[in-house]
Design a protein around this motif. Structure first.
Motif, PDB file in Angstrom:
ATOM      1  N   PRO A 153      32.058  54.898  31.726  1.00  0.00           N
ATOM      2  CA  PRO A 153      32.672  55.138  33.039  1.00  0.00           C
ATOM      3  C   PRO A 153      32.752  53.871  33.888  1.00  0.00           C
ATOM      4  CG  PRO A 153      30.528  56.222  32.890  1.00  0.00           C
ATOM      5  CD  PRO A 153      30.791  55.581  31.566  1.00  0.00           C
ATOM      6  N   VAL A 154      33.767  53.830  34.726  1.00  0.00           N
ATOM      7  CA  VAL A 154      33.879  52.783  35.743  1.00  0.00           C
ATOM      8  C   VAL A 154      32.961  53.227  36.865  1.00  0.00           C
ATOM      9  CG1 VAL A 154      35.427  51.624  37.358  1.00  0.00           C
ATOM     10  CG2 VAL A 154      36.281  52.352  35.124  1.00  0.00           C
ATOM     11  N   THR A 155      32.074  52.361  37.283  1.00  0.00           N
ATOM     12  CA  THR A 155      31.083  52.759  38.286  1.00  0.00           C
ATOM     13  C   THR A 155      31.073  51.818  39.470  1.00  0.00           C
ATOM     14  OG1 THR A 155      29.374  51.475  37.169  1.00  0.00           O
ATOM     15  CG2 THR A 155      29.551  53.794  36.567  1.00  0.00           C
ATOM     16  N   ASP A 156      30.540  52.312  40.575  1.00  0.00           N
ATOM     17  CA  ASP A 156      30.302  51.453  41.730  1.00  0.00           C
ATOM     18  C   ASP A 156      29.257  50.421  41.335  1.00  0.00           C
ATOM     19  OD1 ASP A 156      31.919  52.886  43.599  1.00  0.00           O
ATOM     20  OD2 ASP A 156      30.355  54.406  43.732  1.00  0.00           O
ATOM     21  N   GLY A 157      29.291  49.276  41.990  1.00  0.00           N
ATOM     22  CA  GLY A 157      28.238  48.302  41.784  1.00  0.00           C
ATOM     23  C   GLY A 157      28.628  47.094  40.968  1.00  0.00           C
ATOM     24  N   ALA A 158      29.798  47.103  40.323  1.00  0.00           N
ATOM     25  CA  ALA A 158      30.232  45.896  39.624  1.00  0.00           C
ATOM     26  C   ALA A 158      30.433  44.809  40.672  1.00  0.00           C
ATOM     27  CB  ALA A 158      31.527  46.165  38.865  1.00  0.00           C
ATOM     28  N   PRO A 159      30.256  43.537  40.297  1.00  0.00           N
ATOM     29  CA  PRO A 159      30.342  42.459  41.293  1.00  0.00           C
ATOM     30  C   PRO A 159      31.613  42.486  42.138  1.00  0.00           C
ATOM     31  CG  PRO A 159      29.620  41.600  39.186  1.00  0.00           C
ATOM     32  CD  PRO A 159      29.957  43.053  38.977  1.00  0.00           C
ATOM     33  N   THR A 160      32.759  42.845  41.554  1.00  0.00           N
ATOM     34  CA  THR A 160      34.000  42.830  42.325  1.00  0.00           C
ATOM     35  C   THR A 160      34.372  44.202  42.875  1.00  0.00           C
ATOM     36  OG1 THR A 160      35.242  43.125  40.284  1.00  0.00           O
ATOM     37  CG2 THR A 160      34.966  40.863  41.090  1.00  0.00           C
ATOM     38  N   THR A 161      33.632  45.232  42.478  1.00  0.00           N
ATOM     39  CA  THR A 161      33.964  46.589  42.952  1.00  0.00           C
ATOM     40  C   THR A 161      32.707  47.310  43.422  1.00  0.00           C
ATOM     41  OG1 THR A 161      33.748  47.454  40.711  1.00  0.00           O
ATOM     42  CG2 THR A 161      35.950  46.832  41.419  1.00  0.00           C
ATOM     43  N   LEU A 164      33.914  51.489  44.843  1.00  0.00           N
ATOM     44  CA  LEU A 164      35.210  51.807  44.241  1.00  0.00           C
ATOM     45  C   LEU A 164      36.153  52.502  45.210  1.00  0.00           C
ATOM     46  CD1 LEU A 164      34.295  53.038  40.662  1.00  0.00           C
ATOM     47  CD2 LEU A 164      35.661  51.055  41.265  1.00  0.00           C
ATOM     48  N   THR A 165      35.619  53.282  46.130  1.00  0.00           N
ATOM     49  CA  THR A 165      36.478  54.023  47.048  1.00  0.00           C
ATOM     50  C   THR A 165      37.224  53.097  47.993  1.00  0.00           C
ATOM     51  OG1 THR A 165      34.343  55.129  47.391  1.00  0.00           O
ATOM     52  CG2 THR A 165      36.264  56.365  47.894  1.00  0.00           C
ATOM     53  N   ARG A 166      36.675  51.946  48.263  1.00  0.00           N
ATOM     54  CA  ARG A 166      37.300  51.012  49.204  1.00  0.00           C
ATOM     55  C   ARG A 166      38.010  49.865  48.515  1.00  0.00           C
ATOM     56  NH1 ARG A 166      33.250  49.819  54.009  1.00  0.00           N
ATOM     57  NH2 ARG A 166      34.986  48.444  54.404  1.00  0.00           N
ATOM     58  N   ALA A 167      37.728  49.645  47.234  1.00  0.00           N
ATOM     59  CA  ALA A 167      38.284  48.488  46.523  1.00  0.00           C
ATOM     60  C   ALA A 167      39.786  48.623  46.312  1.00  0.00           C
ATOM     61  CB  ALA A 167      37.582  48.328  45.178  1.00  0.00           C
ATOM     62  N   ARG A 168      40.482  47.533  46.396  1.00  0.00           N
ATOM     63  CA  ARG A 168      41.928  47.503  46.156  1.00  0.00           C
ATOM     64  C   ARG A 168      42.199  47.642  44.665  1.00  0.00           C
ATOM     65  NH1 ARG A 168      44.896  45.160  50.558  1.00  0.00           N
ATOM     66  NH2 ARG A 168      43.464  44.581  52.204  1.00  0.00           N
ATOM     67  N   PRO A 169      43.332  48.238  44.293  1.00  0.00           N
ATOM     68  CA  PRO A 169      43.634  48.431  42.867  1.00  0.00           C
ATOM     69  C   PRO A 169      43.674  47.122  42.073  1.00  0.00           C
ATOM     70  CG  PRO A 169      45.371  49.376  44.242  1.00  0.00           C
ATOM     71  CD  PRO A 169      44.354  48.809  45.156  1.00  0.00           C
ATOM     72  N   ARG A 170      44.156  46.057  42.695  1.00  0.00           N
ATOM     73  CA  ARG A 170      44.238  44.768  41.988  1.00  0.00           C
ATOM     74  C   ARG A 170      42.862  44.126  41.809  1.00  0.00           C
ATOM     75  NH1 ARG A 170      48.010  45.725  39.046  1.00  0.00           N
ATOM     76  NH2 ARG A 170      49.837  46.466  40.116  1.00  0.00           N
ATOM     77  N   THR A 171      41.833  44.725  42.421  1.00  0.00           N
ATOM     78  CA  THR A 171      40.451  44.316  42.173  1.00  0.00           C
ATOM     79  C   THR A 171      39.842  45.216  41.104  1.00  0.00           C
ATOM     80  OG1 THR A 171      40.218  43.611  44.466  1.00  0.00           O
ATOM     81  CG2 THR A 171      38.190  43.976  43.242  1.00  0.00           C
ATOM     82  N   VAL A 172      40.120  46.511  41.196  1.00  0.00           N
ATOM     83  CA  VAL A 172      39.526  47.485  40.269  1.00  0.00           C
ATOM     84  C   VAL A 172      40.064  47.312  38.845  1.00  0.00           C
ATOM     85  CG1 VAL A 172      39.312  49.953  39.714  1.00  0.00           C
ATOM     86  CG2 VAL A 172      39.087  49.185  42.079  1.00  0.00           C
ATOM     87  N   LEU A 173      41.383  47.257  38.695  1.00  0.00           N
ATOM     88  CA  LEU A 173      41.985  47.238  37.355  1.00  0.00           C
ATOM     89  C   LEU A 173      41.488  46.093  36.472  1.00  0.00           C
ATOM     90  CD1 LEU A 173      45.579  48.406  38.321  1.00  0.00           C
ATOM     91  CD2 LEU A 173      43.910  49.675  36.953  1.00  0.00           C
ATOM     92  N   PRO A 174      41.468  44.844  36.945  1.00  0.00           N
ATOM     93  CA  PRO A 174      40.968  43.766  36.080  1.00  0.00           C
ATOM     94  C   PRO A 174      39.453  43.800  35.873  1.00  0.00           C
ATOM     95  CG  PRO A 174      42.130  42.863  37.993  1.00  0.00           C
ATOM     96  CD  PRO A 174      42.035  44.333  38.173  1.00  0.00           C
ATOM     97  N   ALA A 175      38.732  44.572  36.712  1.00  0.00           N
ATOM     98  CA  ALA A 175      37.272  44.620  36.610  1.00  0.00           C
ATOM     99  C   ALA A 175      36.774  45.681  35.631  1.00  0.00           C
ATOM    100  CB  ALA A 175      36.665  44.876  37.983  1.00  0.00           C
ATOM    101  N   VAL A 176      37.673  46.502  35.089  1.00  0.00           N
ATOM    102  CA  VAL A 176      37.251  47.527  34.128  1.00  0.00           C
ATOM    103  C   VAL A 176      36.696  46.813  32.895  1.00  0.00           C
ATOM    104  CG1 VAL A 176      38.021  49.409  32.634  1.00  0.00           C
ATOM    105  CG2 VAL A 176      38.898  49.229  34.963  1.00  0.00           C
ATOM    106  N   ALA A 177      35.409  47.038  32.632  1.00  0.00           N
ATOM    107  CA  ALA A 177      34.745  46.328  31.540  1.00  0.00           C
ATOM    108  C   ALA A 177      34.588  47.176  30.282  1.00  0.00           C
ATOM    109  CB  ALA A 177      33.374  45.849  32.014  1.00  0.00           C
ATOM    110  N   SER A 178      34.802  48.454  30.393  1.00  0.00           N
ATOM    111  CA  SER A 178      34.634  49.360  29.263  1.00  0.00           C
ATOM    112  C   SER A 178      35.740  49.175  28.231  1.00  0.00           C
ATOM    113  CB  SER A 178      34.659  50.796  29.768  1.00  0.00           C
ATOM    114  OG  SER A 178      34.687  51.693  28.683  1.00  0.00           O
ATOM    115  N   PRO A 179      35.392  49.258  26.943  1.00  0.00           N
ATOM    116  CA  PRO A 179      36.447  49.212  25.925  1.00  0.00           C
ATOM    117  C   PRO A 179      37.411  50.388  26.074  1.00  0.00           C
ATOM    118  CG  PRO A 179      34.281  48.929  24.924  1.00  0.00           C
ATOM    119  CD  PRO A 179      34.057  49.311  26.355  1.00  0.00           C
TER     120      PRO A 179
END
Length: 192
Positions: A153-161, A164-179
């Motif tokens: 799962p994509v979770t809150d707490g990643a360095p750039t996100t 998640l509820t407030r993060a911009r999509p252009r921050t969230v999408l490249p930060a997805v680390a899961s395969p």
């Protein structure tokens, strides 16, 4: 207003900048994404369009083929790849529980009342699904629904996100680390 659309008719963000092409969202194209409301490459019904163009701003019904084993979460991104900007406009970004039985009903991506198992995130326009309302005279716009089956799962707490509820999509999408275990896409078209 049609004059502005015609003046900008050669300016479009393009498919190359869609989430589909981000290096971290690459994976096998094993999912077939469909809708009872429109066919791939076909016109989006007015009901799915923005209220200011006479629509109801309701997200369409979506269904997908069985998910691969190990799918922990689904990521859905809806982008206008023909907007006259440098990057596609994200009309919806959502995290979906794989237990949703392979489908979402009409309006399931609402910011006020998302369907059970759906967490809507911030989009370019706001939160939740925002239907098409392209500039008059700009020509047909393609709205690409992209579904990614993630191994974690994509979770809150990643360095750039951090949130998640407030993060911009252009921050969230490249930060997805899961395969990405599988992915699929469906395109609807709308023109004013």
């Amino acid at each position: 207003m049609p004059l502005l659309g015609r003046l900008l008719s050669n300016r479009k963000s393009g498919d190359a900048y869609a989430a589909w092409h981000l290096p971290n969202l690459q994976g096998p194209d094993l999912l077939t994404l469909t809708s009872e409301d429109f066919t791939d490459g076909g016109p989006l019904p007015l009901e799915q369009c923005a209220k200011n163009v006479g629509g109801a701003d309701l997200s369409p019904r979506l269904a997908w083929t069985p998910l691969p084993d190990g799918t922990a979460q689904l990521l859905l991104s809806v982008e206008d790849i023909d907007v006259p900007m440098s990057r596609p406009a994200v009309h919806c970004l959502a995290l979906i529980d794989p237990a949703t039985a392979g489908r979402l009903d009409t309006g399931a991506l609402s910011a006020r009342q998302p369907a059970p198992g759906v967490r809507v995130l911030r989009s370019t326009i706001g939160r939740g699904y925002h239907g098409p309302a392209p500039i008059k005279g700009h020509g047909p716009h393609r709205y690409v629904f992209q579904l990614f089956a993630l191994a974690a799962p994509v979770t809150d707490g990643a360095p750039t996100t951090k949130d998640l509820t407030r993060a911009r999509p252009r921050t969230v999408l490249p930060a997805v680390a899961s395969p990405v275990l599988a992915r699929g896409r469906l395109t609807g078209v709308y023109e004013r």
